[in-house]
Write a protein that holds these residues in place. Structure first.
Motif, PDB file in Angstrom:
ATOM      1  N   GLY A   1      23.624 -27.149 119.645  1.00  0.00           N
ATOM      2  CA  GLY A   1      24.053 -27.702 118.373  1.00  0.00           C
ATOM      3  C   GLY A   1      23.107 -28.734 117.801  1.00  0.00           C
ATOM      4  O   GLY A   1      23.267 -29.182 116.680  1.00  0.00           O
ATOM      5  N   LEU A   2      22.114 -29.145 118.571  1.00  0.00           N
ATOM      6  CA  LEU A   2      21.158 -30.144 118.091  1.00  0.00           C
ATOM      7  C   LEU A   2      19.755 -29.534 118.159  1.00  0.00           C
ATOM      8  O   LEU A   2      18.867 -30.028 118.830  1.00  0.00           O
ATOM      9  N   GLU A   3      19.556 -28.443 117.408  1.00  0.00           N
ATOM     10  CA  GLU A   3      18.310 -27.681 117.491  1.00  0.00           C
ATOM     11  C   GLU A   3      17.075 -28.506 117.158  1.00  0.00           C
ATOM     12  O   GLU A   3      16.000 -28.240 117.663  1.00  0.00           O
ATOM     13  N   ASN A   4      17.186 -29.499 116.269  1.00  0.00           N
ATOM     14  CA  ASN A   4      16.017 -30.290 115.874  1.00  0.00           C
ATOM     15  C   ASN A   4      15.780 -31.486 116.777  1.00  0.00           C
ATOM     16  O   ASN A   4      14.795 -32.190 116.632  1.00  0.00           O
ATOM     17  N   GLU A   5      16.687 -31.724 117.693  1.00  0.00           N
ATOM     18  CA  GLU A   5      16.531 -32.848 118.608  1.00  0.00           C
ATOM     19  C   GLU A   5      15.278 -32.632 119.449  1.00  0.00           C
ATOM     20  O   GLU A   5      15.007 -31.533 119.900  1.00  0.00           O
ATOM     21  N   GLY A   6      14.519 -33.682 119.641  1.00  0.00           N
ATOM     22  CA  GLY A   6      13.392 -33.594 120.540  1.00  0.00           C
ATOM     23  C   GLY A   6      12.036 -33.583 119.894  1.00  0.00           C
ATOM     24  O   GLY A   6      11.042 -33.749 120.571  1.00  0.00           O
ATOM     25  N   ARG A   7      11.935 -33.395 118.588  1.00  0.00           N
ATOM     26  CA  ARG A   7      10.626 -33.444 117.939  1.00  0.00           C
ATOM     27  C   ARG A   7      10.184 -34.901 117.913  1.00  0.00           C
ATOM     28  O   ARG A   7      10.878 -35.755 117.378  1.00  0.00           O
ATOM     29  N   VAL A   8       9.027 -35.158 118.511  1.00  0.00           N
ATOM     30  CA  VAL A   8       8.559 -36.528 118.675  1.00  0.00           C
ATOM     31  C   VAL A   8       7.239 -36.700 117.956  1.00  0.00           C
ATOM     32  O   VAL A   8       6.295 -35.941 118.169  1.00  0.00           O
ATOM     33  N   GLY A   9       7.168 -37.719 117.098  1.00  0.00           N
ATOM     34  CA  GLY A   9       5.936 -38.016 116.386  1.00  0.00           C
ATOM     35  C   GLY A   9       4.985 -38.817 117.248  1.00  0.00           C
ATOM     36  O   GLY A   9       5.334 -39.273 118.347  1.00  0.00           O
ATOM     37  N   PRO A  10       3.785 -39.033 116.768  1.00  0.00           N
ATOM     38  CA  PRO A  10       2.780 -39.779 117.530  1.00  0.00           C
ATOM     39  C   PRO A  10       3.174 -41.241 117.770  1.00  0.00           C
ATOM     40  O   PRO A  10       2.643 -41.886 118.663  1.00  0.00           O
ATOM     41  N   ASP A  11       4.131 -41.750 116.988  1.00  0.00           N
ATOM     42  CA  ASP A  11       4.595 -43.128 117.159  1.00  0.00           C
ATOM     43  C   ASP A  11       5.707 -43.243 118.196  1.00  0.00           C
ATOM     44  O   ASP A  11       6.222 -44.324 118.451  1.00  0.00           O
ATOM     45  N   GLY A  12       6.118 -42.105 118.815  1.00  0.00           N
ATOM     46  CA  GLY A  12       7.157 -42.127 119.836  1.00  0.00           C
ATOM     47  C   GLY A  12       8.563 -42.019 119.289  1.00  0.00           C
ATOM     48  O   GLY A  12       9.521 -42.066 120.043  1.00  0.00           O
ATOM     49  N   HIS A  13       8.705 -41.860 117.961  1.00  0.00           N
ATOM     50  CA  HIS A  13      10.032 -41.719 117.363  1.00  0.00           C
ATOM     51  C   HIS A  13      10.437 -40.250 117.331  1.00  0.00           C
ATOM     52  O   HIS A  13       9.677 -39.399 116.887  1.00  0.00           O
ATOM     53  N   GLU A  14      11.644 -40.001 117.807  1.00  0.00           N
ATOM     54  CA  GLU A  14      12.193 -38.647 117.819  1.00  0.00           C
ATOM     55  C   GLU A  14      12.881 -38.373 116.493  1.00  0.00           C
ATOM     56  O   GLU A  14      13.594 -39.221 115.973  1.00  0.00           O
ATOM     57  N   GLN A  15      12.690 -37.189 115.970  1.00  0.00           N
ATOM     58  CA  GLN A  15      13.375 -36.787 114.738  1.00  0.00           C
ATOM     59  C   GLN A  15      14.759 -36.263 115.109  1.00  0.00           C
ATOM     60  O   GLN A  15      15.017 -35.064 115.089  1.00  0.00           O
ATOM     61  N   HIS A  16      15.630 -37.173 115.459  1.00  0.00           N
ATOM     62  CA  HIS A  16      16.964 -36.835 115.950  1.00  0.00           C
ATOM     63  C   HIS A  16      17.893 -36.553 114.776  1.00  0.00           C
ATOM     64  O   HIS A  16      17.871 -37.280 113.783  1.00  0.00           O
ATOM     65  N   PRO A  17      18.726 -35.520 114.863  1.00  0.00           N
ATOM     66  CA  PRO A  17      19.594 -35.157 113.735  1.00  0.00           C
ATOM     67  C   PRO A  17      20.672 -36.188 113.406  1.00  0.00           C
ATOM     68  O   PRO A  17      21.228 -36.153 112.312  1.00  0.00           O
ATOM     69  N   LEU A  18      20.964 -37.104 114.310  1.00  0.00           N
ATOM     70  CA  LEU A  18      22.013 -38.092 114.044  1.00  0.00           C
ATOM     71  C   LEU A  18      21.475 -39.416 113.485  1.00  0.00           C
ATOM     72  O   LEU A  18      22.264 -40.311 113.177  1.00  0.00           O
ATOM     73  N   VAL A  19      20.146 -39.548 113.336  1.00  0.00           N
ATOM     74  CA  VAL A  19      19.594 -40.783 112.757  1.00  0.00           C
ATOM     75  C   VAL A  19      20.188 -40.959 111.364  1.00  0.00           C
ATOM     76  O   VAL A  19      20.216 -40.036 110.556  1.00  0.00           O
ATOM     77  N   GLY A  20      20.720 -42.152 111.110  1.00  0.00           N
ATOM     78  CA  GLY A  20      21.371 -42.448 109.833  1.00  0.00           C
ATOM     79  C   GLY A  20      22.868 -42.197 109.847  1.00  0.00           C
ATOM     80  O   GLY A  20      23.563 -42.532 108.892  1.00  0.00           O
ATOM     81  N   SER A  21      23.379 -41.628 110.939  1.00  0.00           N
ATOM     82  CA  SER A  21      24.813 -41.323 111.058  1.00  0.00           C
ATOM     83  C   SER A  21      25.526 -42.394 111.870  1.00  0.00           C
ATOM     84  O   SER A  21      24.931 -43.072 112.700  1.00  0.00           O
ATOM     85  N   ARG A  22      26.829 -42.514 111.631  1.00  0.00           N
ATOM     86  CA  ARG A  22      27.654 -43.428 112.421  1.00  0.00           C
ATOM     87  C   ARG A  22      27.852 -42.817 113.806  1.00  0.00           C
ATOM     88  O   ARG A  22      28.201 -41.639 113.929  1.00  0.00           O
ATOM     89  N   VAL A  23      27.618 -43.632 114.847  1.00  0.00           N
ATOM     90  CA  VAL A  23      27.721 -43.157 116.222  1.00  0.00           C
ATOM     91  C   VAL A  23      28.455 -44.186 117.085  1.00  0.00           C
ATOM     92  O   VAL A  23      28.620 -45.338 116.699  1.00  0.00           O
ATOM     93  N   ARG A  24      28.855 -43.731 118.262  1.00  0.00           N
ATOM     94  CA  ARG A  24      29.476 -44.611 119.269  1.00  0.00           C
ATOM     95  C   ARG A  24      28.605 -44.575 120.511  1.00  0.00           C
ATOM     96  O   ARG A  24      28.148 -43.515 120.944  1.00  0.00           O
ATOM     97  N   ASP A  25      28.382 -45.759 121.087  1.00  0.00           N
ATOM     98  CA  ASP A  25      27.689 -45.887 122.369  1.00  0.00           C
ATOM     99  C   ASP A  25      28.767 -45.838 123.440  1.00  0.00           C
ATOM    100  O   ASP A  25      29.586 -46.756 123.546  1.00  0.00           O
ATOM    101  N   ILE A  26      28.806 -44.760 124.215  1.00  0.00           N
ATOM    102  CA  ILE A  26      29.881 -44.613 125.200  1.00  0.00           C
ATOM    103  C   ILE A  26      29.779 -45.621 126.334  1.00  0.00           C
ATOM    104  O   ILE A  26      30.765 -45.916 126.995  1.00  0.00           O
ATOM    105  N   ALA A  27      28.582 -46.193 126.553  1.00  0.00           N
ATOM    106  CA  ALA A  27      28.416 -47.181 127.622  1.00  0.00           C
ATOM    107  C   ALA A  27      29.074 -48.513 127.247  1.00  0.00           C
ATOM    108  O   ALA A  27      29.705 -49.149 128.087  1.00  0.00           O
TER     109      ALA A  27
END
Length: 79
Positions: free
Chosen positions: A9-35
Motif C-alpha cells: 500500500g505504500l508503493e512510493n515509500e523508500g525513494r531516497v534523494g541524495p540529501d537522505g530524505h525519503e519521499q514517503h507518501p505520508l509526509v504532510g499527513s497527520r500521523v500517530r507515533d505508536i511509541a
C-alpha cells in the motif's frame, strides 16, 4: 535514487534523494507515533547511515506546538 523494502500500500515509500530524505507518501499527513502516543504532521523521513553500515529510517513529527520529535519510521501510522 535507491529503493528500500516497502510495506503493501505504500508503493512510493523508500525513494531516497541524495540529501537522505525519503519521499514517503505520508509526509504532510497527520500521523500517530505508536511509541509515544503523540500525534502531529509527518514533516520528513530521513535515512541515517551508521558507522557499521546500518541505515536507520527516522520519522520527524511536528505537533501543533511546533516542537518536532523523531521516532523510528516504523512507529508512524495514520490515526
Amino acid at each position: 535514487m535507491r529503493r528500500v523494502a516497502s510495506r503493501p500500500g505504500l508503493e512510493n515509500e523508500g525513494r531516497v534523494g541524495p540529501d537522505g530524505h525519503e519521499q514517503h507518501p505520508l509526509v504532510g499527513s497527520r500521523v500517530r507515533d505508536i511509541a509515544s502516543g503523540g500525534e502531529g504532521v509527518l514533516a520528513a523521513v530521513t535515512h541515517e547511515v551508521h558507522s557499521d553500515g546500518r541505515v536507520v529510517r527516522i520519522a520527524h513529527v511536528r505537533p501543533a506546538s511546533g516542537v518536532e520529535w523523531s521516532t523510528a519510521a516504523e512507529n508512524v501510522q495514520i490515526p
